[in-house]
Design an enzyme around this catalytic site. Structure first.
Site, PDB file in Angstrom:
ATOM      1  N   LYS A   1      36.676 130.109  69.005  1.00  0.00           N
ATOM      2  CA  LYS A   1      36.498 129.533  70.344  1.00  0.00           C
ATOM      3  C   LYS A   1      37.672 129.942  71.220  1.00  0.00           C
ATOM      4  O   LYS A   1      38.825 129.695  70.877  1.00  0.00           O
ATOM      5  CB  LYS A   1      36.433 128.007  70.261  1.00  0.00           C
ATOM      6  CG  LYS A   1      36.294 127.354  71.643  1.00  0.00           C
ATOM      7  CD  LYS A   1      36.364 125.854  71.555  1.00  0.00           C
ATOM      8  CE  LYS A   1      37.760 125.328  71.707  1.00  0.00           C
ATOM      9  NZ  LYS A   1      38.126 124.853  73.036  1.00  0.00           N
TER      10      LYS A   1
ATOM     11  N   THR B   1      35.882 113.678  76.482  1.00  0.00           N
ATOM     12  CA  THR B   1      36.326 112.568  75.628  1.00  0.00           C
ATOM     13  C   THR B   1      37.662 111.988  76.093  1.00  0.00           C
ATOM     14  O   THR B   1      38.096 110.966  75.586  1.00  0.00           O
ATOM     15  CB  THR B   1      36.436 112.995  74.157  1.00  0.00           C
ATOM     16  OG1 THR B   1      37.134 114.233  74.101  1.00  0.00           O
ATOM     17  CG2 THR B   1      35.076 113.156  73.520  1.00  0.00           C
TER      18      THR B   1
ATOM     19  N   LYS C   1      33.352 126.051  80.252  1.00  0.00           N
ATOM     20  CA  LYS C   1      33.094 124.800  80.975  1.00  0.00           C
ATOM     21  C   LYS C   1      32.884 125.055  82.476  1.00  0.00           C
ATOM     22  O   LYS C   1      33.534 124.459  83.324  1.00  0.00           O
ATOM     23  CB  LYS C   1      34.240 123.802  80.772  1.00  0.00           C
ATOM     24  CG  LYS C   1      34.354 123.266  79.352  1.00  0.00           C
ATOM     25  CD  LYS C   1      35.249 122.031  79.291  1.00  0.00           C
ATOM     26  CE  LYS C   1      35.406 121.482  77.894  1.00  0.00           C
ATOM     27  NZ  LYS C   1      36.291 122.291  77.036  1.00  0.00           N
TER      28      LYS C   1
ATOM     29  N   ARG D   1      43.933 123.208  65.062  1.00  0.00           N
ATOM     30  CA  ARG D   1      45.207 123.189  64.344  1.00  0.00           C
ATOM     31  C   ARG D   1      45.130 123.040  62.826  1.00  0.00           C
ATOM     32  O   ARG D   1      45.978 123.634  62.140  1.00  0.00           O
ATOM     33  CB  ARG D   1      46.111 122.118  64.973  1.00  0.00           C
ATOM     34  CG  ARG D   1      46.585 122.550  66.359  1.00  0.00           C
ATOM     35  CD  ARG D   1      47.080 121.402  67.191  1.00  0.00           C
ATOM     36  NE  ARG D   1      45.980 120.539  67.621  1.00  0.00           N
ATOM     37  CZ  ARG D   1      46.136 119.446  68.342  1.00  0.00           C
ATOM     38  NH1 ARG D   1      47.342 119.056  68.702  1.00  0.00           N
ATOM     39  NH2 ARG D   1      45.082 118.735  68.712  1.00  0.00           N
TER      40      ARG D   1
HETATM   41  O1  C5P Z   1      43.503 121.643  67.267  1.00  0.00           O
HETATM   42  P1  C5P Z   1      42.278 120.816  67.428  1.00  0.00           P
HETATM   43  O2  C5P Z   1      41.374 120.825  66.213  1.00  0.00           O
HETATM   44  O3  C5P Z   1      42.551 119.422  67.918  1.00  0.00           O
HETATM   45  O4  C5P Z   1      41.478 121.589  68.589  1.00  0.00           O
HETATM   46  C1  C5P Z   1      40.274 121.085  69.107  1.00  0.00           C
HETATM   47  C2  C5P Z   1      39.740 121.981  70.184  1.00  0.00           C
HETATM   48  O5  C5P Z   1      38.595 121.366  70.737  1.00  0.00           O
HETATM   49  C3  C5P Z   1      40.695 122.234  71.337  1.00  0.00           C
HETATM   50  O6  C5P Z   1      40.400 123.558  71.838  1.00  0.00           O
HETATM   51  C4  C5P Z   1      40.301 121.213  72.352  1.00  0.00           C
HETATM   52  O7  C5P Z   1      40.550 121.611  73.665  1.00  0.00           O
HETATM   53  C5  C5P Z   1      38.808 121.097  72.117  1.00  0.00           C
HETATM   54  N1  C5P Z   1      38.225 119.829  72.491  1.00  0.00           N
HETATM   55  C6  C5P Z   1      38.632 118.628  71.931  1.00  0.00           C
HETATM   56  N2  C5P Z   1      38.042 117.463  72.303  1.00  0.00           N
HETATM   57  C7  C5P Z   1      37.070 117.472  73.194  1.00  0.00           C
HETATM   58  C8  C5P Z   1      36.642 118.650  73.772  1.00  0.00           C
HETATM   59  C9  C5P Z   1      37.247 119.836  73.386  1.00  0.00           C
HETATM   60  O8  C5P Z   1      39.536 118.606  71.108  1.00  0.00           O
HETATM   61  N3  C5P Z   1      36.500 116.356  73.495  1.00  0.00           N
END
Ligand code: C5P
Length: 238
Positions: A36, A123, A65, A214
């Site tokens: 992504k 969220t 988005k 992460r």
């Molecule tokens: O590192 P992590 O697993 O938290 O990354 C989650 C990804 O999903 C990030 O790119 C974040 O911007 C995206 N995201 C999120 N929560 C949302 C929408 C998108 O964590 N509600």
């Protein structure tokens, strides 16, 4: 529906460092469903950068988005088609005509058409935030309303919290794609994510795709972390 458990995983490469992004994509090829790329990477490196990541052999989820007037969103989506993204997204709050325009633009790619997903309620917003922008309903009511609007106007699914998967599956049926971020294996640090679920739990609830950043990108061995998550999903399904 993705075939192998790891095909459901799209790894969030949230960096402006092109070298790091390419190294990650290279090391994860064949071990996850794709990567992504979001506003951070795309603003820094544009379509040329995305092309370089795709050249590692990784399906792309372009987390664009888009939210604009229908003509502009259709034009932007059309401009992304040469990158052959597997998934791309727009904000459902852009309205019915905007989502129809996005779906029609995506259809121009024929069989290589990306799935177009809708973002419903970010969220990061709670009920008080919704009230402040004139929406008096609970978050879940607004999520379901926007998901139905997305479905009625030709979109393929939504980005949602794993906690919304059950209600969305009931409302929108088995074919509507549900993609969930906020995923944490038990062995990974929570970071700034609050309402997390494990990869296996998200799939058990009915998520089609998982966005994981992460826990994979921050691991000492990202490929091993991805494999471990794939194994956990497989074990939960068997
Ligand atoms: O590192 P992590 O697993 O938290 O990354 C989650 C990804 O999903 C990030 O790119 C974040 O911007 C995206 N995201 C999120 N929560 C949302 C929408 C998108 O964590 N509600």
């Amino acid at each position: 529906m993705p075939d192998a458990p790891h095909d459901r995983i799209f790894v969030a490469i949230d960096t402006t460092d092109l070298t790091q992004a390419l190294a990650l994509a290279e090391s994860l090829r064949g071990r996850v469903g794709g990567v992504k790329l979001g506003k951070e990477f795309l603003t820094a490196h544009g379509p040329q950068g995305a092309q370089k990541v795709a050249a590692c052999g990784m399906p792309l989820f372009l987390d664009t988005k888009f939210h604009d007037i229908p003509n502009t969103v259709a034009g932007a989506l059309r401009a992304a088609l040469p990158l052959k993204p597997r998934l791309i997204n727009v904000h459902a709050s852009g309205g019915a005509a905007m989502m129809r325009a996005a779906a029609e633009a995506a259809a121009e790619a024929g069989e290589e058409r990306p799935l177009v997903l809708a973002v419903t309620v970010l969220t990061s917003l709670d009920e008080a935030d919704l009230q402040a922008i004139g929406i008096p309903d609970p978050v879940q009511t607004q999520v379901l309303r926007l998901a139905r609007l997305a479905q009625d106007n030709g979109l393929d699914g939504v980005v949602c919290s794993a906690h919304e998967v059950t209600a969305l599956r009931a409302a929108c049926g088995p074919d509507f794609k549900l993609l969930t971020p906020g995923i944490r294996p038990q062995w990974a640090a929570t970071g700034d994510q609050k309402r997390i679920v494990t990869p296996a739990e998200a799939v058990r609830l009915g998520a089609d795709y998982l966005v994981i950043g992460r826990p994979i990108t921050g691991a000492d061995d990202p490929a091993a972390a991805a494999r471990r998550i794939g194994d956990e999903i497989r074990a939960a399904r068997s």
